[in-house]
Design a protein around this motif. Structure first.
Motif, PDB file in Angstrom:
ATOM      1  N   UNK A 206      40.567  26.371   3.161  1.00 48.33           N
ATOM      2  CA  UNK A 206      39.116  26.525   3.212  1.00 48.33           C
ATOM      3  C   UNK A 206      38.557  25.894   4.482  1.00 48.33           C
ATOM      4  N   UNK A 207      37.778  26.657   5.212  1.00 43.68           N
ATOM      5  CA  UNK A 207      37.146  26.150   6.432  1.00 43.68           C
ATOM      6  C   UNK A 207      35.677  26.529   6.414  1.00 43.68           C
ATOM      7  N   UNK A 208      34.844  25.600   6.847  1.00 46.43           N
ATOM      8  CA  UNK A 208      33.406  25.864   6.858  1.00 46.43           C
ATOM      9  C   UNK A 208      33.077  27.017   7.793  1.00 46.43           C
ATOM     10  N   UNK A 209      32.189  27.885   7.358  1.00 44.89           N
ATOM     11  CA  UNK A 209      31.805  29.047   8.157  1.00 44.89           C
ATOM     12  C   UNK A 209      30.859  28.645   9.290  1.00 44.89           C
ATOM     13  N   UNK A 210      31.178  29.103  10.490  1.00 48.20           N
ATOM     14  CA  UNK A 210      30.302  28.941  11.658  1.00 48.20           C
ATOM     15  C   UNK A 210      29.880  27.496  11.904  1.00 48.20           C
ATOM     16  N   UNK A 211      30.800  26.575  11.630  1.00 50.45           N
ATOM     17  CA  UNK A 211      30.507  25.174  11.906  1.00 50.45           C
ATOM     18  C   UNK A 211      31.812  24.414  12.082  1.00 50.45           C
ATOM     19  N   UNK A 226      32.238  24.550   2.252  1.00 52.04           N
ATOM     20  CA  UNK A 226      33.619  24.405   1.780  1.00 52.04           C
ATOM     21  C   UNK A 226      33.658  24.186   0.267  1.00 52.04           C
ATOM     22  N   UNK A 227      32.796  23.299  -0.228  1.00 45.90           N
ATOM     23  CA  UNK A 227      32.770  22.998  -1.663  1.00 45.90           C
ATOM     24  C   UNK A 227      32.459  24.244  -2.486  1.00 45.90           C
ATOM     25  N   UNK A 228      31.502  25.044  -2.021  1.00 47.88           N
ATOM     26  CA  UNK A 228      31.163  26.274  -2.737  1.00 47.88           C
ATOM     27  C   UNK A 228      32.354  27.228  -2.800  1.00 47.88           C
ATOM     28  N   UNK A 229      33.072  27.334  -1.690  1.00 41.87           N
ATOM     29  CA  UNK A 229      34.263  28.188  -1.679  1.00 41.87           C
ATOM     30  C   UNK A 229      35.315  27.689  -2.670  1.00 41.87           C
ATOM     31  N   UNK A 230      35.516  26.387  -2.698  1.00 42.78           N
ATOM     32  CA  UNK A 230      36.515  25.797  -3.595  1.00 42.78           C
ATOM     33  C   UNK A 230      36.126  25.981  -5.058  1.00 42.78           C
ATOM     34  N   UNK A 231      34.847  25.780  -5.354  1.00 40.70           N
ATOM     35  CA  UNK A 231      34.373  25.951  -6.730  1.00 40.70           C
ATOM     36  C   UNK A 231      34.481  27.404  -7.174  1.00 40.70           C
TER      37      UNK A 231
END
Length: 344
Positions: A206-211, A226-231
């Protein structure tokens, strides 16, 4: 407290250079024992919880000394298997100012790396337990340790135990590609995920988008992403991340953030400036133990993470792997007293 917490992993002999010396200078080493899950067990025991640490150590005086180090802090050792050839070792060259600390592992063929499922009665281990904690370090030690970790996780879920995992990517133990393969499979058993932005990327992809959350000031939107993607993918109940701003090896900013996986509420803790750092090894384990303690105490996620950040900030002031602070000391700092005044 009657709540029983189980942790499983490797305890190692730590040999560290005194007085910030380089290894090539050292004529002697300071001796401690420690390891991710063992460190968590010691903290939880100090906070008043019943703990059991599951591992394998050799049946020799070095193994005896490692077990004694745990018993000194009231960690349960009933389910430690005495097997294998050796206790893992790691050397710590403690950095200072702009010189980073360095860890050298000597843990190949250690007892836990060769331990098998038949050495542990997981049904008995998880009897009356309410929580099980593991890290991404143990599955990285060997293929058999990864299998053992999965067997333990399956048994924990069968027993209805809440599971936490600190992702803890260690590039000196395995590649990111292998970490993703092994750890992604294990996440199906995890309720509470703990780590940082590097762990999320290297272990789970997981990598933060555009940051870029590694540049300069902390970009909390990156962590939230990242947290939203993981959840979304794993359905974690809570996701915790420590946030370290490394000014130098001796001066760090230290805070953390958390998300409720169901409501998606996000919270960033207060920030501590830790300088001079005495020993940062075990800081993440102190944070994980603080998160677990806060949730087991029945705190809401904001109070839980404030407890965890205060606990881990204090760990940076203590030599060795173990966080030897009391619940009262943590609560005092979390409540706003960071004066360090002599207590008379």
């Amino acid at each position: 407290m009657s709540k029983k917490v189980v942790t499983m992993g490797e305890i190692m002999l730590r040999l560290s250079t005194p007085n910030n010396e380089r290894i090539i200078q050292a004529d002697e080493f300071d001796i401690n024992y420690g390891g991710g899950e063992a460190n968590v067990a010691v903290s939880l025991s100090n906070y008043g919880y019943d703990t059991e640490f599951v591992t394998a150590v050799p049946a020799n005086p070095i193994g005896d000394a490692a077990v004694a180090a745990l018993r000194k802090y009231n960690v349960g050792t009933e389910f430690i298997s005495r097997s294998g050839e050796r206790l893992g070792i790691y050397y710590l060259e403690t950095g200072s100012a702009m010189r980073a600390s360095n860890v050298i592992y000597d843990r190949a063929h250690s007892s836990i790396s060769t331990a098998t499922e038949d050495e542990f009665d997981f049904d008995k281990i998880f009897e009356n337990a309410c929580w099980f904690h593991v890290t991404g370090i143990t599955p990285a030690v060997s293929d058999s340790a990864a299998i053992l970790t999965k067997k333990a996780l399956i048994a924990a879920k069968k027993a209805g135990v809440t599971v936490s995992c600190d992702l803890n990517f260690r590039k000196k133990l395995w590649t990111s590609e292998k970490a993703k393969t092994v750890m992604t499979d294990l996440m199906q058993y995890v309720d509470v995920c703990i780590g940082n932005e590097e762990d999320a990327e290297k272990v789970l992809g997981f990598k933060a988008k555009e940051t870029d959350v590694t540049k300069g000031d902390l970009n909390l939107e990156g962590y939230k992403d990242i947290f939203n993607q993981m959840a979304d993918k794993f359905g974690f109940k809570y996701i915790f991340s420590s946030l370290r701003q490394s000014v130098s090896a001796s001066n760090n900013g230290w805070s953390a953030c958390v998300m409720n996986g169901e409501t998606r509420e996000f919270y960033h803790s207060k920030t501590y400036t830790i300088t001079p750092i005495v020993d940062r090894v075990g800081g993440g384990d102190a944070f994980a133990a603080g998160c677990i303690t806060g949730l087991l105490d029945g705190k809401d996620m904001k109070d839980a993470i404030e407890f965890a950040v205060a606990a881990s900030a204090l760990k940076h002031t203590i030599p060795g792997d173990f966080n030897l602070v009391s619940r009262a000391e943590v609560e005092n700092l979390a409540g706003g007293d960071g004066s360090g005044r002599v207590q008379r």
